[in-house]
Scaffold this active site. Structure first.
Site, PDB file in Angstrom:
ATOM      1  CG  PHE A 197      -0.329  -0.087   2.541  1.00  0.00           C
ATOM      2  CD1 PHE A 197       0.193   1.029   3.175  1.00  0.00           C
ATOM      3  CD2 PHE A 197      -0.247  -1.308   3.194  1.00  0.00           C
ATOM      4  CE1 PHE A 197       0.790   0.944   4.417  1.00  0.00           C
ATOM      5  CE2 PHE A 197       0.343  -1.414   4.450  1.00  0.00           C
ATOM      6  CZ  PHE A 197       0.870  -0.286   5.062  1.00  0.00           C
ATOM      7  CG  ASP A 198       3.288   4.632   1.394  1.00  0.00           C
ATOM      8  OD1 ASP A 198       3.712   5.012   0.279  1.00  0.00           O
ATOM      9  OD2 ASP A 198       3.290   5.354   2.402  1.00  0.00           O
ATOM     10  CB  ILE A 251       0.815   4.502  12.991  1.00  0.00           C
ATOM     11  CG1 ILE A 251       2.000   3.739  12.388  1.00  0.00           C
ATOM     12  CG2 ILE A 251      -0.173   4.917  11.920  1.00  0.00           C
ATOM     13  CD1 ILE A 251       1.619   2.446  11.673  1.00  0.00           C
ATOM     14  CE1 TYR A 264      -2.674   5.499   9.120  1.00  0.00           C
ATOM     15  CE2 TYR A 264      -1.712   3.353   8.624  1.00  0.00           C
ATOM     16  CZ  TYR A 264      -1.652   4.731   8.581  1.00  0.00           C
ATOM     17  OH  TYR A 264      -0.574   5.357   7.992  1.00  0.00           O
ATOM     18  CG  PHE A 282       5.340  -0.495   8.041  1.00  0.00           C
ATOM     19  CD1 PHE A 282       5.261   0.396   6.983  1.00  0.00           C
ATOM     20  CD2 PHE A 282       4.261  -0.592   8.912  1.00  0.00           C
ATOM     21  CE1 PHE A 282       4.142   1.183   6.794  1.00  0.00           C
ATOM     22  CE2 PHE A 282       3.139   0.190   8.740  1.00  0.00           C
ATOM     23  CZ  PHE A 282       3.075   1.074   7.675  1.00  0.00           C
TER      24      PHE A 282
END
Length: 474
Positions: free
Chosen positions: A56-57, A76, A102, A119
């Site tokens: 997503f990123d 976050i 989130y 991540f």
């Protein structure tokens, strides 16, 4: 769970504060050295995925590293926790549950509610937080021990702290001190340390790195062996503090009382040559009284006199420390309310003079003489202004004269070049002569050239011959 789901490996460690499995860390490439501290600005590369492997990123795909201030809630919660455990050069995978990510709402459309995030993070650098207003790197703060609560000391607060100052790794100052914030320079504490205290919480311990401008500057501190323009480091622990009341917390009468105390303090520091501290006390006088409208009668008269004194005294301090624009602006404020203040005209004149605006300076000194005809200082200043104006005009005249000489020389050179362009063949004496079959042109402006050309005639002769040969043409 699908077969392709990303899962923590056997070496993953729970680094969440409550050991609830909310943030797991798996080191891919270990490293050594220090880890960043809360408030440090960190630089990382990352790739973010969901547990099903969908990305997503990615800062790597963008080709741009990501920076943020650690522990400030800019990212976050799982990131603040995870990156704080890393070292420069380390690369790790963080598994972050939704409570640390989130949450139940997610971040549509790419991150669904309740999603666990994966991540891949690599830490490249970190630096302390620049806490200067100008962001010039003059005071860099790193937090060793987090403080309590949310309050920080304000200007005028009574503070108790432990300080340890070092220069080139040598400790030169170690003591416990109690003082009013804003007056630290009276006990040889540099302004950068006071700026740091204004950003600290109760019982916080921080390291402050000060550039020369926020330390002891061009003077140094010879008694302690601090050379001019030295960089300093201080380790500071804020033990306790009592806030100074802000203007909005005081009624009109209390503001007037505080302003008188501040004016007296400013005068004491001014007499001791501590112009920056004195200036800060006079500025507080202005802050307390400038917009106060509730006083009447004698108290209102006193407010106006104190406000004028605060501005004029602050202007004098600024002249002493070289802030000529600040001094000019304060005097202008006085004159907007009272054009009969000779001191305001004179000090604004000094500001203009220091800014090389001698015409305006002369005008202000002249106005001083209108109000005080026997003011010798103003008379002397007018004479100095006239000398500077005369020197400037003489220099200006010489500059313009030289400029016009250069323009004339350029014009002469251009005329000579134009003459050369009018006769481009005048420097040609002879080329090798040979026979040619080219016939003369009937157009004097287009003499055809072919093969070898006989060039031992001058151009005027060629033109005359063309005219003769073409005389029979219609």
């Amino acid at each position: 769970m699908g077969e392709d789901e990303i899962k923590p490996g056997a070496t993953a460690v729970d680094i969440s504060p409550n050991k609830d499995g909310g943030v797991l860390k798996e080191i891919i490439c270990p490293s050594t050295g220090e880890s960043p501290l809360p408030g440090d600005r960190v630089t990382v590369h990352y790739v973010g995925k969901l547990t099903d492997g969908s990305q997503f990123d990615s800062s790597r795909d963008r080709g741009e590293m990501f920076n943020f201030n650690l522990g400030k809630g800019e990212v976050i919660k799982g990131w603040d926790i995870g990156v704080a455990t890393m070292k420069i050069g380390e690369r790790s995978t963080l598994f972050i549950k939704s409570d640390y990510g989130y949450g139940p709402t997610g971040s549509p459309p790419r991150i669904p509610g309740g999603a666990t995030l994966v991540f891949d993070v690599e830490l490249f650098a970190f630096v302390g937080e620049d806490i200067t207003k100008e962001k010039d790197g003059g005071v860099v703060k790193r937090v060793f021990v987090a403080g309590q609560g949310y309050e920080t000391p304000n200007d005028g607060a009574s503070v108790v702290c432990d300080v340890k100052g070092s220069c080139n790794s040598t400790v030169f100052d170690e003591r416990s001190v109690e003082f009013e914030l804003g007056e630290g320079r009276a006990i040889n504490l540099p302004k950068g340390l006071e700026l740091g205290l204004e950003k600290m919480k109760l019982e916080e311990t921080a390291e402050l790195t000060l550039s020369s401008d926020y330390g002891f500057g061009e003077n140094g501190w010879s008694d302690k062996g601090i050379e001019p323009h030295s960089q300093l480091k201080y380790e500071v622990t804020l033990k306790s503090f009592e806030q100074s009341k802000e203007s909005w917390q005081l009624d009109a009468g209390e503001k007037l009382t505080q302003a008188k105390l501040l004016k007296d303090k400013g005068t004491k520091f001014f007499k001791n040559g501590m112009y920056e501290i004195a200036d800060s006390r006079y500025i507080k006088v202005i802050d307390f009284l400038e917009h106060e409208i509730a006083l009447q009668g004698d108290e209102e008269v006193e407010r106006k006199e104190l406000l004028k004194a605060g501005r004029l005294n602050a202007a004098l301090c600024k002249l002493k420390v070289g802030d000529f624009i600040g001094a000019k602006d304060l005097c202008t404020k006085v004159l907007e309310e009272n054009t009969e203040s000779a001191k305001a005209w004179f000090r604004r004149g000094e500001s203009y003079y220091a800014l090389n605006d001698w015409e305006n300076a002369k005008a202000d000194f002249a106005q001083t003489l209108v109000l005080e005809s026997d003011n010798k200082a103003a008379k002397n200043k007018i004479a100095l202004c006239e000398q500077e104006i005369k020197k400037y005009k003489k220099k200006e005249k010489k500059t313009f004269a030289n400029m016009f000489d250069r323009f004339a020389a350029m014009d002469s050179k251009k005329e000579a070049e134009d003459l050369l362009r009018e006769d481009p063949l005048k420097d040609i004496s002879e080329w090798e002569s040979s026979q040619t079959s080219v016939q003369p042109s009937t157009d004097v402006n287009s003499i055809a050239v072919g093969g070898d050309v006989s060039m031992n005639m001058d151009i005027d002769q060629a033109i005359r011959e063309d005219k003769v040969n073409g005389s029979d043409q219609d």
